[in-house]
Structures are given as structure tokens and as C-alpha cells.
Write an enzyme that holds these catalytic residues in place. Structure first.
Site, PDB file in Angstrom:
ATOM      1  N   HIS A 193      53.487  83.333  30.980  1.00  0.00           N
ATOM      2  CA  HIS A 193      53.352  82.159  31.863  1.00  0.00           C
ATOM      3  C   HIS A 193      54.199  80.989  31.360  1.00  0.00           C
ATOM      4  O   HIS A 193      53.919  79.828  31.671  1.00  0.00           O
ATOM      5  CB  HIS A 193      51.891  81.650  31.952  1.00  0.00           C
ATOM      6  CG  HIS A 193      50.919  82.578  32.600  1.00  0.00           C
ATOM      7  ND1 HIS A 193      49.617  82.713  32.152  1.00  0.00           N
ATOM      8  CD2 HIS A 193      51.038  83.402  33.670  1.00  0.00           C
ATOM      9  CE1 HIS A 193      48.985  83.588  32.915  1.00  0.00           C
ATOM     10  NE2 HIS A 193      49.827  84.025  33.840  1.00  0.00           N
ATOM     11  N   GLU A 250      56.550  77.615  39.883  1.00  0.00           N
ATOM     12  CA  GLU A 250      57.378  78.469  39.024  1.00  0.00           C
ATOM     13  C   GLU A 250      58.745  78.766  39.640  1.00  0.00           C
ATOM     14  O   GLU A 250      59.759  78.764  38.943  1.00  0.00           O
ATOM     15  CB  GLU A 250      56.639  79.779  38.732  1.00  0.00           C
ATOM     16  CG  GLU A 250      55.562  79.603  37.677  1.00  0.00           C
ATOM     17  CD  GLU A 250      54.653  80.807  37.569  1.00  0.00           C
ATOM     18  OE1 GLU A 250      53.949  81.098  38.562  1.00  0.00           O
ATOM     19  OE2 GLU A 250      54.631  81.447  36.510  1.00  0.00           O
ATOM     20  N   ARG A 267      62.905  85.824  37.663  1.00  0.00           N
ATOM     21  CA  ARG A 267      61.830  85.637  36.695  1.00  0.00           C
ATOM     22  C   ARG A 267      61.703  86.961  35.947  1.00  0.00           C
ATOM     23  O   ARG A 267      61.510  88.010  36.571  1.00  0.00           O
ATOM     24  CB  ARG A 267      60.532  85.319  37.415  1.00  0.00           C
ATOM     25  CG  ARG A 267      59.349  85.351  36.494  1.00  0.00           C
ATOM     26  CD  ARG A 267      58.101  85.604  37.274  1.00  0.00           C
ATOM     27  NE  ARG A 267      56.965  85.722  36.385  1.00  0.00           N
ATOM     28  CZ  ARG A 267      55.975  86.563  36.599  1.00  0.00           C
ATOM     29  NH1 ARG A 267      55.982  87.360  37.636  1.00  0.00           N
ATOM     30  NH2 ARG A 267      54.965  86.617  35.769  1.00  0.00           N
ATOM     31  N   ARG A 296      40.823  91.234  33.682  1.00  0.00           N
ATOM     32  CA  ARG A 296      41.215  91.545  32.295  1.00  0.00           C
ATOM     33  C   ARG A 296      40.169  91.001  31.339  1.00  0.00           C
ATOM     34  O   ARG A 296      39.642  89.903  31.532  1.00  0.00           O
ATOM     35  CB  ARG A 296      42.562  90.897  31.962  1.00  0.00           C
ATOM     36  CG  ARG A 296      43.732  91.587  32.586  1.00  0.00           C
ATOM     37  CD  ARG A 296      45.018  90.846  32.276  1.00  0.00           C
ATOM     38  NE  ARG A 296      45.664  90.435  33.502  1.00  0.00           N
ATOM     39  CZ  ARG A 296      46.722  89.638  33.575  1.00  0.00           C
ATOM     40  NH1 ARG A 296      47.285  89.161  32.479  1.00  0.00           N
ATOM     41  NH2 ARG A 296      47.250  89.320  34.738  1.00  0.00           N
ATOM     42  N   ASN A 305      61.279  87.053  42.191  1.00  0.00           N
ATOM     43  CA  ASN A 305      60.130  87.105  41.306  1.00  0.00           C
ATOM     44  C   ASN A 305      59.450  88.454  41.558  1.00  0.00           C
ATOM     45  O   ASN A 305      58.635  88.599  42.466  1.00  0.00           O
ATOM     46  CB  ASN A 305      59.206  85.928  41.662  1.00  0.00           C
ATOM     47  CG  ASN A 305      58.088  85.753  40.688  1.00  0.00           C
ATOM     48  OD1 ASN A 305      57.693  86.687  39.993  1.00  0.00           O
ATOM     49  ND2 ASN A 305      57.537  84.553  40.634  1.00  0.00           N
ATOM     50  N   ILE A 325      45.388  78.822  34.832  1.00  0.00           N
ATOM     51  CA  ILE A 325      44.211  79.658  35.075  1.00  0.00           C
ATOM     52  C   ILE A 325      44.268  80.212  36.501  1.00  0.00           C
ATOM     53  O   ILE A 325      43.905  79.535  37.469  1.00  0.00           O
ATOM     54  CB  ILE A 325      42.892  78.840  34.889  1.00  0.00           C
ATOM     55  CG1 ILE A 325      42.946  77.967  33.623  1.00  0.00           C
ATOM     56  CG2 ILE A 325      41.695  79.778  34.861  1.00  0.00           C
ATOM     57  CD1 ILE A 325      42.938  78.727  32.313  1.00  0.00           C
ATOM     58  N   LYS A 369      58.679  88.880  45.352  1.00  0.00           N
ATOM     59  CA  LYS A 369      58.685  87.574  46.017  1.00  0.00           C
ATOM     60  C   LYS A 369      60.086  87.015  45.907  1.00  0.00           C
ATOM     61  O   LYS A 369      60.771  87.237  44.911  1.00  0.00           O
ATOM     62  CB  LYS A 369      57.733  86.603  45.299  1.00  0.00           C
ATOM     63  CG  LYS A 369      56.330  86.637  45.820  1.00  0.00           C
ATOM     64  CD  LYS A 369      55.567  85.366  45.501  1.00  0.00           C
ATOM     65  CE  LYS A 369      55.362  85.114  44.027  1.00  0.00           C
ATOM     66  NZ  LYS A 369      54.614  83.917  43.711  1.00  0.00           N
ATOM     67  N   LEU A 397      37.235  84.594  41.474  1.00  0.00           N
ATOM     68  CA  LEU A 397      36.224  83.648  40.981  1.00  0.00           C
ATOM     69  C   LEU A 397      35.382  83.064  42.112  1.00  0.00           C
ATOM     70  O   LEU A 397      34.191  82.811  41.937  1.00  0.00           O
ATOM     71  CB  LEU A 397      36.920  82.529  40.187  1.00  0.00           C
ATOM     72  CG  LEU A 397      36.000  81.455  39.636  1.00  0.00           C
ATOM     73  CD1 LEU A 397      35.067  82.009  38.565  1.00  0.00           C
ATOM     74  CD2 LEU A 397      36.804  80.284  39.078  1.00  0.00           C
TER      75      LEU A 397
HETATM   76  P1  ADP Z   1      47.812  84.859  40.153  1.00  0.00           P
HETATM   77  O1  ADP Z   1      47.488  84.810  38.713  1.00  0.00           O
HETATM   78  O2  ADP Z   1      47.602  86.204  40.769  1.00  0.00           O
HETATM   79  O3  ADP Z   1      49.119  84.189  40.531  1.00  0.00           O
HETATM   80  P2  ADP Z   1      46.532  82.523  41.369  1.00  0.00           P
HETATM   81  O4  ADP Z   1      47.106  81.514  40.443  1.00  0.00           O
HETATM   82  O5  ADP Z   1      46.919  82.470  42.803  1.00  0.00           O
HETATM   83  O6  ADP Z   1      46.674  83.998  40.835  1.00  0.00           O
HETATM   84  O7  ADP Z   1      44.935  82.394  41.280  1.00  0.00           O
HETATM   85  C1  ADP Z   1      44.126  83.236  42.023  1.00  0.00           C
HETATM   86  C2  ADP Z   1      42.694  82.987  41.698  1.00  0.00           C
HETATM   87  O8  ADP Z   1      42.386  81.608  41.965  1.00  0.00           O
HETATM   88  C3  ADP Z   1      41.772  83.779  42.605  1.00  0.00           C
HETATM   89  O9  ADP Z   1      41.329  84.934  41.958  1.00  0.00           O
HETATM   90  C4  ADP Z   1      40.628  82.860  42.847  1.00  0.00           C
HETATM   91  O10 ADP Z   1      39.533  83.325  42.082  1.00  0.00           O
HETATM   92  C5  ADP Z   1      41.020  81.535  42.268  1.00  0.00           C
HETATM   93  N1  ADP Z   1      40.751  80.434  43.211  1.00  0.00           N
HETATM   94  C6  ADP Z   1      41.519  80.010  44.222  1.00  0.00           C
HETATM   95  N2  ADP Z   1      40.904  78.987  44.871  1.00  0.00           N
HETATM   96  C7  ADP Z   1      39.730  78.780  44.259  1.00  0.00           C
HETATM   97  C8  ADP Z   1      38.632  77.879  44.440  1.00  0.00           C
HETATM   98  N3  ADP Z   1      38.621  76.975  45.413  1.00  0.00           N
HETATM   99  N4  ADP Z   1      37.577  77.977  43.601  1.00  0.00           N
HETATM  100  C9  ADP Z   1      37.566  78.897  42.616  1.00  0.00           C
HETATM  101  N5  ADP Z   1      38.556  79.757  42.395  1.00  0.00           N
HETATM  102  C10 ADP Z   1      39.621  79.719  43.188  1.00  0.00           C
END
Ligand code: ADP
Length: 410
Positions: free
Chosen positions: A186, A390, A98, A247, A7, A215, A14, A290
Site C-alpha cells: 500500500h 492511488e 501499479r 485475512r 492497475n 484500512i 483497472k 465490515l
Molecule cells: P480494497 O482493499 O479492496 O481496495 P476498499 O478500500 O474499497 O477495499 O474497502 C472496502 C471495505 O470498506 C469493505 O469491505 C467495507 O467493509 C468497508 N466499508 C466501506 N464503507 C463502509 C462503511 N460505511 N462502514 C464500514 N465499512 C465500510
């Protein structure tokens, strides 16, 4: 049978190795035997390789920026040293990649041939950061493993059932003919989550109207009916749609014209602005993560509060759009970093759909249970958290390809 998954990101690689057997399919998701991650961002011309196997994590420095050499070094850890889980690399039956962009050409996973590689190369202008890395990964595998069958699983494939009314932009037709259209991303996650939702609910996927919400840092929604994707929020690139970590998501395209004319922005500057400096980061001025923005909101920071309100507003708006496309909603699925972990975002988004009879079980939602229902028993819409897998989904695609073409295994 051992299937290796690669990936590749723009600045990372990865990889994981799964052992698949008829018993491990289709429901249980096993732990990979071996996982590796190369981070190329630490320092120019230098990478850090982390390998996790046999319950232990090991770290290696890669002294050259040579990506293909880096992958070869990574593969070595499968057969040498403390992390070895294979006697020889030839125990690997197939290697899955991927691939971020498969254009409109690929509606499903395919074996990699010179023609497939040529198509992935032709699509580089649509995924300049990713498709070259995928091709490098394929070459590295060829060099290290010779003629092992390799297959590609496209992020765009699941979305190729989107009908023209939703797939095309209202632009001059010549541009649509040139491929300026919605591709969606995705897809592996959306498809996996839709299938898992049907499995958990004990219903055929064909009977469900679902919206899957992936998300994470990147974020997209998909509207799925009869097991087919009918619309998604990401478009020609992964920039369209929801507000994301850094973004912007959808904005008035005339803002770009204004910035070019009045502020002298170049294409590269606009790209940077919209992909790296916007979203939660741009509005809050704090972070693309977040969690940091939610903490600042809780502490009363007004820009963080605005950023979260905008994030939720846009999420609700696009969710409404997906539900309108489906003409109803049976199941709502939350997945990826934010979707799986932020009870607050799920709660705020769902609040505005109470008029549909959608009600969360507050206590369950707060606990963020993986692969379970979080809707109240009386809710008209089943709401699920699904842990996206994934890499496992890619491995199972390889398994299915091998079943349909067993000759490739030899
Ligand atoms: P990517 O799109 O890079 O694969 P992920 O699916 O790992 O990302 O999501 C990462 C995001 O998830 C981080 O930016 C973080 O904001 C959010 N996140 C992870 N745990 C929490 C949580 N407990 N509360 C709010 N947001 C979270």
C-alpha cells in the site's frame, strides 16, 4: 499531457486516463477522462469490461479469457465508439503500472526496461497473483501502443527506508540474505496520504510524525517521520499485521506448524485459510465486509461483536506499535474503504489514545468528511480523513519522471 494508468489485480484490470497540466499539479485531483474495469471472476474464460467516460457507463462482454486481448479491447474504447476520448492512442504520453512487488530493489518509480521486467518476473514467487498480471499489462501496452514510455510505481517502494531493525525478521541470517524480510505494501497510498496531510495542515512533511492507516479489505499502517517510512504493519507479504476482511493478519506462526502436523494442511490450504477464510469473515462466520459485520453486531450477534472487538483491539495494538517507533505522534490519517467511511471504527480505535490528548470532534467524525480534520481543536494529535487517490498518485509519478527525464517524452 495524457497519462494512462494500469492497475492489475489477480482477477481484474483497472485503468484510467488523466489529463495532466502544470495547473492540475500538485494539489487538485481531477476526475479521470476515462475509466475502465475488467472483471475476470464472473465466469471462466469470460470477462466483463465496464467503461466510464463522458458521464456514461458502458458494459462489454469479453468472450475469451485472453488477458492481453482483453486489455487491447479495453484500450480500443479510448478511441472508438461512444466512450472515445482520444483521436488516436498515440496521444498517450506515458503509461504507468501499479506494481505490487518491487522487492528491495526499487525505492522509487522507474521507467520500464527489459531489466525492470526481468526483476518483476524474478519477484513472481513473492507476488504470485499480481506480478504476472503486471507483466501481461506491460506486454499488452507494448502490442497496442508500440514504444510509448511505460513506468512502474511499486507498492513496496515507499517502505524501503524502513531501517533494518524493523525491516528484518529474527530468523537465521541466511534467510534474510535471501530476501525473507519486511517489504510493506500500500506504499503509494501511504505516501500520497502523508503528502496530502502535510498539504492540508500547511506544514512541511519533514516536520511531522504521522501514522497513516490504510484500512480497506486489505489493511496496513505506516509510521512516517521526516517524510520517510520507518515501519509498517504488512511484511514479507500483505498478510502480516492487522486483522483484515478475510485475512488473519499476524498470528503465532507455530499455529501453521500445528495445522500441518496435526491436521495435515498443505501449503495451498494454509494459504487459503489465512488469506481467504480468516479475519472478519472467519471470526463472524458472516462476511468479510465490515458493514455486514457491524450490522450484525448492532443486532446483537455475539460472533459479529467478537469479530469487531478483535478488529479494534488489533488495530489499537498496531497503532501503539507505530507510535512507539515514532516516539510521538502529530498526525493520524485514516484512508481507504473502512478508514474513510466507518466513524465507529475510527471512534473506537481513537478512544484508547485519549491519554495522549487525542480527541475527536464527534460530530465531524460522524460525518466522515473527505480531506478534512476530524480531531477536536484542543486535540494534541491532528486526525484527518484523506481520500486515497492511488491512480492519480501513479499518474503524477509519471509526470515527475517525465520532468526529470524530458527526453523520454519524445
Ligand atoms: P480494497 O482493499 O479492496 O481496495 P476498499 O478500500 O474499497 O477495499 O474497502 C472496502 C471495505 O470498506 C469493505 O469491505 C467495507 O467493509 C468497508 N466499508 C466501506 N464503507 C463502509 C462503511 N460505511 N462502514 C464500514 N465499512 C465500510
Amino acid at each position: 499531457m495524457k497519462i494512462l494508468v494500469l492497475n492489475a489485480g489477480s482477477s481484474s484490470q483497472k485503468s484510467c486516463l488523466y489529463d495532466l497540466s502544470p495547473e492540475s499539479l500538485p494539489s487538485a485531483v481531477p476526475e479521470p477522462l476515462w475509466e475502465a474495469f475488467i472483471d475476470w471472476t464472473v465466469e471462466a474464460g469470460h470477462g466483463i469490461l465496464t467503461v466510464e467516460a463522458k458521464g456514461q457507463k458502458r458494459r462489454f462482454d469479453l468472450d475469451s479469457g485472453d488477458r492481453i486481448g482483453g486489455v487491447a479491447r479495453m484500450l480500443n474504447t479510448l478511441v472508438e465508439g461512444d466512450s472515445a476520448v482520444l483521436g488516436a492512442l498515440k496521444e498517450i504520453t506515458a503509461v504507468g503500472h501499479r506494481v505490487v512487488h518491487g522487492g528491495a530493489e526499487y525505492t522509487q518509480s522507474v521507467w520500464i526496461t527489459p531489466e525492470v521486467k526481468a526483476t518483476i518476473a524474478r519477484l513472481i514467487p513473492l507476488a504470485p497473483n499480481h506480478n504476472p498480471a503486471h507483466l501481461e499489462g506491460m506486454d499488452a501496452i507494448e502490442q497496442a501502443l508500440g514504444a510509448v514510455p511505460q513506468f512502474a510505481v511499486f507498492d513496496t517502494a515507499f517502505h524501503q527506508t524502513i531501517p533494518p531493525a524493523a525491516a528484518y525478521y529474527p530468523l537465521p541470517w541466511a534467510l534474510t540474505e535471501k530476501g525473507v524480510r519486511r517489504y510493506g505494501f500500500h506504499g503509494t497510498s501511504h505516501r500520497y496520504c502523508a503528502q496530502q496531510a502535510a498539504r492540508i495542515l500547511g506544514q512541511p512533511l519533514e516536520n511531522l510524525k504521522l501514522v497513516t492507516c490504510h484500512i480497506g479489505n486489505g489493511a496496513s499502517l505506516a509510521a512516517v517521520a521526516d517524510g520517510q517510512c520507518l515501519d509498517t504493519t504488512m511484511g514479507f507479504t500483505p498478510l502480516e499485521g492487522l486483522m483484515m476482511g478475510a485475512r488473519s493478519g499476524s498470528i503465532d506462526p507455530a499455529i501453521l506448524i500445528y495445522l500441518m502436523r496435526e491436521e495435515g494442511y498443505s501449503a495451498d490450504q494454509l494459504n487459503d485459510l489465512l488469506n481467504k477464510q480468516s479475519g472478519l469473515l472467519g471470526v463472524s462466520g458472516l462476511s468479510a465486509d465490515l458493514r455486514t459485520v457491524l450490522e450484525a453486531e448492532a443486532a446483537g450477534d455475539p460472533r459479529a461483536t467478537l469479530a469487531v472487538n478483535m478488529y479494534v483491539h488489533r488495530f489499537r495494538s498496531f497503532l501503539g506499535q507505530m507510535i512507539a517507533t515514532l516516539g510521538g505522534l502529530d498526525t493520524l490519517v485514516f484512508t481507504a474503504g473502512v478508514g474513510e467511511n466507518s466513524a465507529l471504527i475510527r471512534e473506537r480505535v481513537c478512544q484508547n489514545f485519549a491519554f495522549l490528548g487525542l480527541t475527536l470532534d464527534e460530530e465531524k467524525n460522524r460525518r466522515s468528511p473527505r480531506n478534512q480534520l476530524i480531531s477536536a481543536p484542543e486535540s494534541s494529535v491532528k486526525v484527518l480523513i484523506i481520500h486515497t487517490e492511488e491512480d492519480w498518485a501513479i499518474a503524477t509519478e509519471g509526470w515527475e519522471l517525465l520532468q526529470s527525464q524530458p527526453g523520454r517524452e519524445s
